[in-house]
Design a protein around this motif. Structure first.
Motif, PDB file in Angstrom:
ATOM      1  N   SER A 139       6.918 -44.198 -45.955  1.00  0.00           N
ATOM      2  CA  SER A 139       7.937 -44.981 -45.222  1.00  0.00           C
ATOM      3  C   SER A 139       8.497 -45.694 -46.256  1.00  0.00           C
ATOM      4  N   LYS A 140       7.728 -46.311 -47.721  1.00  0.00           N
ATOM      5  CA  LYS A 140       8.331 -47.046 -48.579  1.00  0.00           C
ATOM      6  C   LYS A 140       7.467 -46.823 -49.899  1.00  0.00           C
ATOM      7  N   SER A 159      -8.199 -38.658 -53.577  1.00  0.00           N
ATOM      8  CA  SER A 159      -7.352 -38.393 -52.463  1.00  0.00           C
ATOM      9  C   SER A 159      -6.316 -39.767 -52.136  1.00  0.00           C
ATOM     10  N   TRP A 160      -5.055 -39.372 -51.748  1.00  0.00           N
ATOM     11  CA  TRP A 160      -4.037 -40.525 -51.585  1.00  0.00           C
ATOM     12  C   TRP A 160      -4.351 -41.341 -50.251  1.00  0.00           C
ATOM     13  N   LYS A 166      -5.035 -47.666 -49.476  1.00  0.00           N
ATOM     14  CA  LYS A 166      -4.747 -48.321 -48.238  1.00  0.00           C
ATOM     15  C   LYS A 166      -4.655 -49.877 -48.346  1.00  0.00           C
ATOM     16  N   ALA A 167      -5.563 -50.405 -49.139  1.00  0.00           N
ATOM     17  CA  ALA A 167      -5.511 -51.748 -49.043  1.00  0.00           C
ATOM     18  C   ALA A 167      -4.290 -52.561 -49.734  1.00  0.00           C
ATOM     19  N   ASP A 168      -3.895 -51.907 -50.787  1.00  0.00           N
ATOM     20  CA  ASP A 168      -2.722 -52.210 -51.368  1.00  0.00           C
ATOM     21  C   ASP A 168      -1.394 -51.904 -50.568  1.00  0.00           C
ATOM     22  N   GLY A 171      -0.104 -50.854 -43.697  1.00  0.00           N
ATOM     23  CA  GLY A 171       1.131 -50.295 -42.485  1.00  0.00           C
ATOM     24  C   GLY A 171       1.636 -49.090 -42.964  1.00  0.00           C
ATOM     25  N   VAL A 172       1.317 -48.563 -44.007  1.00  0.00           N
ATOM     26  CA  VAL A 172       1.883 -47.307 -44.783  1.00  0.00           C
ATOM     27  C   VAL A 172       0.721 -46.096 -44.596  1.00  0.00           C
ATOM     28  N   THR A 173       1.257 -45.040 -43.949  1.00  0.00           N
ATOM     29  CA  THR A 173       0.345 -44.022 -43.593  1.00  0.00           C
ATOM     30  C   THR A 173       0.454 -43.157 -44.745  1.00  0.00           C
TER      31      THR A 173
END
Length: 362
Positions: A139-140, A159-160, A166-168, A171-173
């Motif tokens: 999303s960004k 893995s991504w 995720k911590a960085d 809200g991004v999947t």
């Protein structure tokens, strides 16, 4: 080398050609008030050839400047081949070239190669090193901190959708796509500076030190030159690698904002690179580091590139030609940089470099 030159020229395309022609026309009629301009347009016509090699980070700038310089000294031929900073320094030490493009000072282990000769450092260009990646559907753009980047390049993050990424990026999947690390296979100033960032930004996490050649994890993939790494990233879903900003833009890569010393995630750009360079402490020999610089707007993986030349030249003709060309890079050549996605030198560093031109002699 031939393949690399063709790729960089065609990638830059018509816009680069227009920039070069415009600046060439301006350069022939512009004022020669600065020391750099006086050195390159002193009224004395020069004839002969100057050869350089090294930094691929400089390659697009060198190609554009060589073309534009013809309007100032039409009798001079300047050749520049890439090959990486290590090759440039080796070529200079061996007498193969008159100047070398290097993104880092001469390492202690190479000093003996220069047999006690004094090498002058002329900073000519600044730019960010991107953390470029190939990951669709976000999303960004990603945000990455130094410890996370370190663990990616150590092969510990596989893995991504890893929790630390995720911590960085709240809200991004993130997808479960496997991570493929792309890095340089040649001796590289880009590697030297990228690994220096990891040493400074991720102490206690990064364990491979800083050097122009790193013993990377076996699963990583090596590319020759910045363009080689860019090609791996572009063709490999899930890949991430370090590529200079100009090459990343030319290749259409996506790159992360990186957390700086002030705790801000900053995107790479000429402006954020200049902000970092403005914080650097410059040594008397004009070496400095803009990596992990202070300042909220400073991009933390900003590095600098020098043209190296011997203080004592074999003859007066070669000395004058080097003064003319390097002086052009420090003068009107600086106007080329932003259009090529590099950052110009801060004024204080540029003036000190111009003042050093007179040291080149026979």
């Amino acid at each position: 080398m031939k393949h690399l030159r063709i790729q960089r020229v065609t990638t830059a395309g018509i816009a680069l050609a227009g920039t070069v022609l415009f600046l060439a026309a301006c350069g022939s009629s512009s004022s020669s008030g600065s020391p750099g301009n006086r050195a390159s347009s002193s009224g004395a016509a020069l004839n002969g050839t100057v050869n350089g090699s090294g930094s691929t980070f400089q390659l697009s700038f060198q190609q554009a400047a060589i073309s534009s310089f013809k309007s100032v000294q039409s009798g001079m031929t300047v050749n520049y081949g890439g090959g990486g900073s290590g090759k440039g320094r080796t070529d200079l030490a061996s007498g193969v070239v008159n100047y070398a493009g290097s993104d880092s000072p001469i390492p202690a282990k190479e000093q003996a190669n220069f047999k006690g000769k004094t090498v002058l450092y002329f900073p000519v260009v600044i730019g960010p090193i991107t953390a470029s990646y190939n990951l669709s559907g976000l999303s960004k753009p990603l945000r990455l901190s130094a410890p996370v980047i370190a663990n990616i390049f150590l092969g510990k993050i596989k893995s991504w959708n890893d929790p630390s990424i995720k911590a960085d990026n709240p809200g991004v999947t993130l997808p479960s796509t496997p991570v493929t690390v792309a890095r340089r296979s040649d001796s590289s100033g880009t590697t030297q500076n990228f690994s220096e960032f990891l040493v400074k930004g991720a102490p206690g996490v990064w364990t491979l030190g800083t050097s122009s050649v790193i013993n990377w994890p076996a699963a990583s993939r090596g590319g020759n030159g910045n363009s080689g790494v860019a090609q791996i990233i572009k063709s490999t879903p899930g890949a991430i690698g370090y590529v200079d900003y100009a090459d990343a833009k030319a290749s259409g890569l996506t790159f992360a904002s990186v957390k700086n010393q002030a705790g801000q995630y900053v995107a790479p750009s000429p402006a954020s690179a200049s902000a970092a360079a403005g914080q650097a402490t410059v040594k008397p020999d004009l070496t400095f580091s803009a990596i992990w610089a202070h300042g909220a707007s400073s991009y933390p993986i900003t590095y600098q590139s020098w043209d190296l030349a011997y203080e004592t030249q074999p003859n007066a003709k070669t000395a004058k030609m080097l003064q003319a060309y390097i002086g052009y890079l420090l003068g009107d050549g600086q106007k080329l940089l932003t259009q090529l996605n590099y950052a110009p030198l801060p004024a204080n560093i540029d003036q000190r470099a111009k003042a050093q031109l007179s040291k080149i002699g026979r």
